[in-house]
Design an enzyme around this catalytic site. Structure first.
Site, mmCIF file in Angstrom:
data_model
loop_
_atom_site.group_PDB
_atom_site.id
_atom_site.type_symbol
_atom_site.label_atom_id
_atom_site.label_comp_id
_atom_site.label_asym_id
_atom_site.label_seq_id
_atom_site.Cartn_x
_atom_site.Cartn_y
_atom_site.Cartn_z
ATOM 1 N N TYR A 1 0.849 -1.201 0.000
ATOM 2 C CA TYR A 1 0.000 0.000 0.000
ATOM 3 C C TYR A 1 0.887 1.254 0.000
ATOM 4 O O TYR A 1 0.503 2.308 -0.509
ATOM 5 C CB TYR A 1 -0.957 -0.025 1.194
ATOM 6 C CG TYR A 1 -2.185 0.824 0.999
ATOM 7 C CD1 TYR A 1 -3.094 0.561 -0.029
ATOM 8 C CD2 TYR A 1 -2.452 1.901 1.843
ATOM 9 C CE1 TYR A 1 -4.214 1.345 -0.215
ATOM 10 C CE2 TYR A 1 -3.580 2.685 1.670
ATOM 11 C CZ TYR A 1 -4.454 2.399 0.641
ATOM 12 O OH TYR A 1 -5.567 3.185 0.473
ATOM 13 N N LYS B 1 -3.008 8.465 3.076
ATOM 14 C CA LYS B 1 -4.239 8.256 3.871
ATOM 15 C C LYS B 1 -4.053 8.776 5.300
ATOM 16 O O LYS B 1 -4.994 9.295 5.901
ATOM 17 C CB LYS B 1 -4.637 6.775 3.899
ATOM 18 C CG LYS B 1 -5.133 6.219 2.563
ATOM 19 C CD LYS B 1 -6.353 6.955 2.036
ATOM 20 C CE LYS B 1 -6.978 6.248 0.846
ATOM 21 N NZ LYS B 1 -7.914 7.115 0.107
HETATM 22 O O1 0WD Z 1 -10.713 -1.481 -1.433
HETATM 23 C C1 0WD Z 1 -11.021 -0.376 -1.859
HETATM 24 N N1 0WD Z 1 -11.468 -0.217 -3.091
HETATM 25 C C2 0WD Z 1 -10.915 0.804 -0.947
HETATM 26 C C3 0WD Z 1 -10.923 2.080 -1.448
HETATM 27 C C4 0WD Z 1 -10.775 0.543 0.511
HETATM 28 C C5 0WD Z 1 -10.711 1.734 1.302
HETATM 29 C C6 0WD Z 1 -10.687 2.981 0.754
HETATM 30 N N2 0WD Z 1 -10.778 3.139 -0.610
HETATM 31 C C7 0WD Z 1 -10.755 4.504 -1.142
HETATM 32 C C8 0WD Z 1 -9.754 4.802 -2.227
HETATM 33 O O2 0WD Z 1 -8.442 4.975 -1.721
HETATM 34 C C9 0WD Z 1 -10.326 6.099 -2.771
HETATM 35 O O3 0WD Z 1 -10.008 7.180 -1.916
HETATM 36 O O4 0WD Z 1 -11.996 4.817 -1.721
HETATM 37 C C10 0WD Z 1 -11.839 5.850 -2.682
HETATM 38 C C11 0WD Z 1 -12.499 5.426 -3.974
HETATM 39 O O5 0WD Z 1 -11.827 4.344 -4.535
HETATM 40 P P1 0WD Z 1 -12.511 3.203 -5.423
HETATM 41 O O6 0WD Z 1 -13.962 3.425 -5.539
HETATM 42 O O7 0WD Z 1 -11.981 1.919 -4.897
HETATM 43 O O8 0WD Z 1 -11.788 3.378 -6.831
HETATM 44 P P2 0WD Z 1 -12.187 4.011 -8.257
HETATM 45 O O9 0WD Z 1 -13.496 3.529 -8.714
HETATM 46 O O10 0WD Z 1 -11.003 3.730 -9.152
HETATM 47 O O11 0WD Z 1 -12.263 5.560 -7.941
HETATM 48 C C12 0WD Z 1 -11.152 6.365 -7.656
HETATM 49 C C13 0WD Z 1 -11.194 7.513 -8.631
HETATM 50 C C14 0WD Z 1 -10.427 7.422 -9.932
HETATM 51 O O12 0WD Z 1 -10.623 6.403 -10.697
HETATM 52 P P3 0WD Z 1 -9.386 5.867 -11.663
HETATM 53 O O13 0WD Z 1 -9.415 4.423 -11.329
HETATM 54 O O14 0WD Z 1 -9.823 6.237 -13.003
HETATM 55 O O15 0WD Z 1 -8.076 6.514 -11.230
HETATM 56 O O16 0WD Z 1 -10.542 8.659 -8.175
HETATM 57 C C15 0WD Z 1 -10.621 9.569 -9.253
HETATM 58 C C16 0WD Z 1 -10.789 8.790 -10.512
HETATM 59 O O17 0WD Z 1 -12.059 8.937 -11.040
HETATM 60 N N3 0WD Z 1 -9.432 10.365 -9.439
HETATM 61 C C17 0WD Z 1 -9.510 11.692 -9.638
HETATM 62 N N4 0WD Z 1 -10.582 12.517 -9.671
HETATM 63 C C18 0WD Z 1 -10.341 13.813 -9.927
HETATM 64 N N5 0WD Z 1 -9.110 14.300 -10.129
HETATM 65 C C19 0WD Z 1 -8.198 12.115 -9.840
HETATM 66 C C20 0WD Z 1 -8.015 13.499 -10.097
HETATM 67 N N6 0WD Z 1 -6.804 14.030 -10.304
HETATM 68 N N7 0WD Z 1 -7.356 11.048 -9.762
HETATM 69 C C21 0WD Z 1 -8.132 9.985 -9.510
#
Ligand code: 0WD
Length: 256
Positions: A156, A163
């Site tokens: 991580y 985080k």
């Molecule tokens: O197990 C998990 N999936 C966990 C996620 C466990 C605990 C926490 N999280 C957190 C992540 O660290 C994140 O903060 O939850 C949040 C959402 O994550 P997610 O739903 O797992 O992932 P995803 O659907 O990929 O959404 C994150 C999005 C990005 O998607 P991609 O995969 O295309 O990078 O964050 C957005 C983007 O849409 N993102 C941004 N949005 C605006 N400006 C930017 C940016 N510069 N960079 C990434």
């Protein structure tokens, strides 16, 4: 539970995104939403998803590394909604190479990017959103974190350091915005199979380990996170701020 509430959700990338589950849960409970998308590459997908919500959503581009994007999102919300009751921050990023190997090898640029996108953005967004919340008597801000910000989770790496910064930002922001009745909280979710998660090497091992070791002996699903988010966004949680709630089947209480 969220009738007549106006909300902004950042981080919908596809149907598996945690932000999408929260959007569905909030809209089903009566909220009117603005969803942001990170650049044109995601617009079509977000548009398709938004069309399935019970109320039409406002779709706005936002790259959280750009102050001008944050400003124009808030300006459009002021025009269209006239105010804001809640904000969901569900955004993070780390360079692939920084999630391979060990934390020790993290370079300056990878460190900067992970903190800019994953941690600083909450502060920039909270500062821009607060003036829209104040006239409505306050508001609620929720962000997403992971136990890798509290403990060492192999692979991580720099995401964990970002985080930790995000979780401490929640506490400082809660202190700064409390007088305006703007609450700021985090959800620390157990592993969920999303696009971002698939970018973490050995994610499936983390996922299996969490189910085996957690008191509830299972993984959580994304709707459990979304329901907790609805609670934090609603007046049901009006006495809670600066808090990190673990939605992880109890995993974080275990020593071994
Ligand atoms: O197990 C998990 N999936 C966990 C996620 C466990 C605990 C926490 N999280 C957190 C992540 O660290 C994140 O903060 O939850 C949040 C959402 O994550 P997610 O739903 O797992 O992932 P995803 O659907 O990929 O959404 C994150 C999005 C990005 O998607 P991609 O995969 O295309 O990078 O964050 C957005 C983007 O849409 N993102 C941004 N949005 C605006 N400006 C930017 C940016 N510069 N960079 C990434």
């Amino acid at each position: 539970m969220l009738e007549n509430k106006l909300g902004l959700v950042l981080g919908v990338a596809n149907k598996r995104s945690i932000a999408w589950a929260i959007s569905r849960a909030a809209a089903t409970r009566g909220a009117r939403l603005a969803l942001t998308y990170q650049g044109e590459r995601l617009l079509e997908d977000v548009k398709e998803l938004a069309a399935t919500l019970p109320q039409p959503a406002l779709l706005l581009p936002c790259d959280v590394t750009r102050d001008e994007d944050i400003d124009s999102v808030m300006a459009r919300i002021r025009e269209e909604f006239g105010g804001l009751d809640f904000l969901v921050h569900s955004v993070a990023f780390a360079q692939r190479e920084d999630l391979e190997g060990n934390y020790l090898s993290t370079g300056r640029e990878g460190f900067r990017l992970a903190h800019d996108i994953g941690a600083y953005s909450l502060t920039g967004l909270a500062r821009a959103a607060a003036p829209l919340m104040q006239p409505r008597g306050g508001g609620s801000i929720v962000t997403m974190t992971y136990i890798g910000g509290e403990r060492v989770v192999p692979h991580y790496n720099v995401m964990g350091i970002a985080k930790a910064s995000l979780e401490q930002s929640v506490r400082y922001l809660a202190a700064d915005l409390g007088a305006a009745n703007v609450r700021v909280n985090a959800i620390s979710a157990g592993p969920i199979k999303t696009l971002a998660a698939r970018g973490i090497p050995h994610f499936t091992d983390m996922w299996k380990w969490a189910a085996e070791k957690s008191p509830l002996k299972r993984n959580i699903d994304v709707d459990e996170v979304a329901d907790t988010a609805v609670f934090l966004l609603s007046s049901m949680s009006r006495g809670i701020t600066g808090e990190t709630i673990h939605v992880d089947a109890g995993y974080h209480i275990m020593g071994l």
